[in-house]
Design an enzyme around this catalytic site. Sequence first.
Site, PDB file in Angstrom:
ATOM      1  N   SER A  18       0.579  -1.659   0.061  1.00 49.99           N
ATOM      2  CA  SER A  18       0.043  -0.108   0.628  1.00 49.99           C
ATOM      3  C   SER A  18       0.707   1.083  -0.197  1.00 49.99           C
ATOM      4  O   SER A  18       1.978   1.280  -0.791  1.00 49.99           O
ATOM      5  CB  SER A  18      -1.326   0.130   1.299  1.00 49.99           C
ATOM      6  OG  SER A  18      -2.248   0.731   0.981  1.00 49.99           O
ATOM      7  N   ASP A  73      -7.913  -5.513  -6.914  1.00 49.80           N
ATOM      8  CA  ASP A  73      -7.944  -4.362  -5.957  1.00 49.80           C
ATOM      9  C   ASP A  73      -8.180  -3.586  -6.827  1.00 49.80           C
ATOM     10  O   ASP A  73      -7.711  -2.960  -7.792  1.00 49.80           O
ATOM     11  CB  ASP A  73      -6.652  -4.529  -5.177  1.00 49.80           C
ATOM     12  CG  ASP A  73      -6.013  -3.041  -4.073  1.00 49.80           C
ATOM     13  OD1 ASP A  73      -7.304  -3.182  -3.961  1.00 49.80           O
ATOM     14  OD2 ASP A  73      -4.547  -2.642  -4.309  1.00 49.80           O
ATOM     15  N   HIS A 131      -6.159  -6.065  -2.086  1.00 52.83           N
ATOM     16  CA  HIS A 131      -5.254  -4.540  -1.772  1.00 52.83           C
ATOM     17  C   HIS A 131      -4.169  -5.618  -0.968  1.00 52.83           C
ATOM     18  O   HIS A 131      -2.559  -5.394  -0.807  1.00 52.83           O
ATOM     19  CB  HIS A 131      -6.060  -3.589  -1.105  1.00 52.83           C
ATOM     20  CG  HIS A 131      -5.212  -2.563  -0.987  1.00 52.83           C
ATOM     21  ND1 HIS A 131      -4.577  -1.991  -1.885  1.00 52.83           N
ATOM     22  CD2 HIS A 131      -4.748  -2.127  -0.024  1.00 52.83           C
ATOM     23  CE1 HIS A 131      -3.457  -1.141  -1.336  1.00 52.83           C
ATOM     24  NE2 HIS A 131      -4.239  -1.307  -0.476  1.00 52.83           N
TER      25      HIS A 131
END
Length: 494
Positions: free
Chosen positions: A181, A418, A471
């Site tokens: 991320s 994602d 994700h």
Amino acid sequence: MASKTKLLLLSTVCMAFYSCFLRTQSLPETSLVTHLPGYNGTFPSKHYAGYVTLDEKKLYYYFVVSERSPSKDPVVLWLNGGPGCSSFDGFIYEHGPFNFEKGKTPNKMPTLHLNPYSWTKVSSIIYLDSPAGVGLSYSDNSSDYVTGDIKTATDSHAFLLKWFELYPEFVSNPFYIVGESYAGVYVPTLAYEVAQGVDAGLKPILNLKGYIVGNGVTDEEFDGNALVPFVHGMGLISDDLYTEVISECNGNYYNPTSETCESKLNKVDEVIRGLNIYDILEPCYHNTNPIKMKTGDTKLPPSFRKLGETERPMPVRKRMFGRAWPLAAPVRDGIVPTWPELLDVGSVPCTDDEVADIWLNNEEVRKAIHAEKTTVSGPWVLCTSRIKFTHDAGSMVKYHKNLTSRGYRALIFSGDHDMCVPFTGSEAWTKSVGYKTVDMWRSWFVNGQVAGYTQGYENNLTFLTIKGAGHTVPEYKPREALEFYTRWLEGKKM
């Protein structure tokens, strides 16, 4: 007399050396974690935890020694994103040594079971809460909570140098920096700092071999232009709308220059609203009340700046909110709001981080893991609003090119469902580096089944997708995640 003086001097030197030796050797043992509330078995390997002090900053780490061959296996630094999210997210919910089972009654201590797909099966892992103010890390000086990309990288580098002084037996092990991320920024900026330190001969010399980034934010343009082709490719918007967007925006979706283009992009937003942005295959948990988005003085993407304070329903997946900033917008230079700041609430809404919250705010757990009490370091939250963070490192593409051209291995992986940091952006920027393709796009397998796709470039740059993952890949596909992680660390072909 001279002889006695020499003897006394030698004795003093020896005592000083011995004292230093004892301090170096005994400190890790005082940091040894001997038990964990909620777990009744024997640890499969040694665990250490504590703080490394940098001036007034106290950076917290939890270190799990490899369950396989600690003297030979890689040492990995793990970083979660945010910015402002704790790396216990990875420890508790993704690839740590335990699976955490929620208590049967509210506020009951969770039960810990061994995780068969822990990444500590094949590597030692340092889970670091960074920067100061995140997770269990804190500072005696609140001004330290004003930070950014560059400062975070230099602080994390200073942490590593001190950490390896405390654990000198691991200095020669292969060392990798890994994260997901917003750690798409943390990882390459820190890897660059470490590489510079190695070149300068800073002691101890870290045995950096490479780095891994998962679903990581990288570049304003590539990330910002990734969403439209992703949602079309996944069958989430119609061909007609896709054609209209292409015609009106000319491929520039992240920074619309006309009202017509922006109008078409708003239609895209309306169509995909209600989906779980972190995994379009997963259920989406809605708040019963609309969330007020505020802008204030915070530098937000154009679509948010124009809203002022507009109510809109915000779809989120349980416990997933706040791991990437913000929604599907690219990260831009300037202040990066944390989720609590962005939404004007005291915590991340619509989330279920109850297990981590109960466990890490329990004083017996804090004592067991050598963390300060909540009265000192503050309560643990998944993603904090305590820091003020500035994105000041620009595009990460230049960092990746610098590092890989110097011989460091890089794996860029993406859960292919994602929608927050879509694989389409990561695939595009890895290609843009300009390296020759040495392993053409193909499938890779786990247990005879297609697990995703990969493309390899010269200078040891690899792009990899994980089929059906969101994700946070190890949370969605733990078996496949351990498999590609192991193969890559061992230098095997996917």
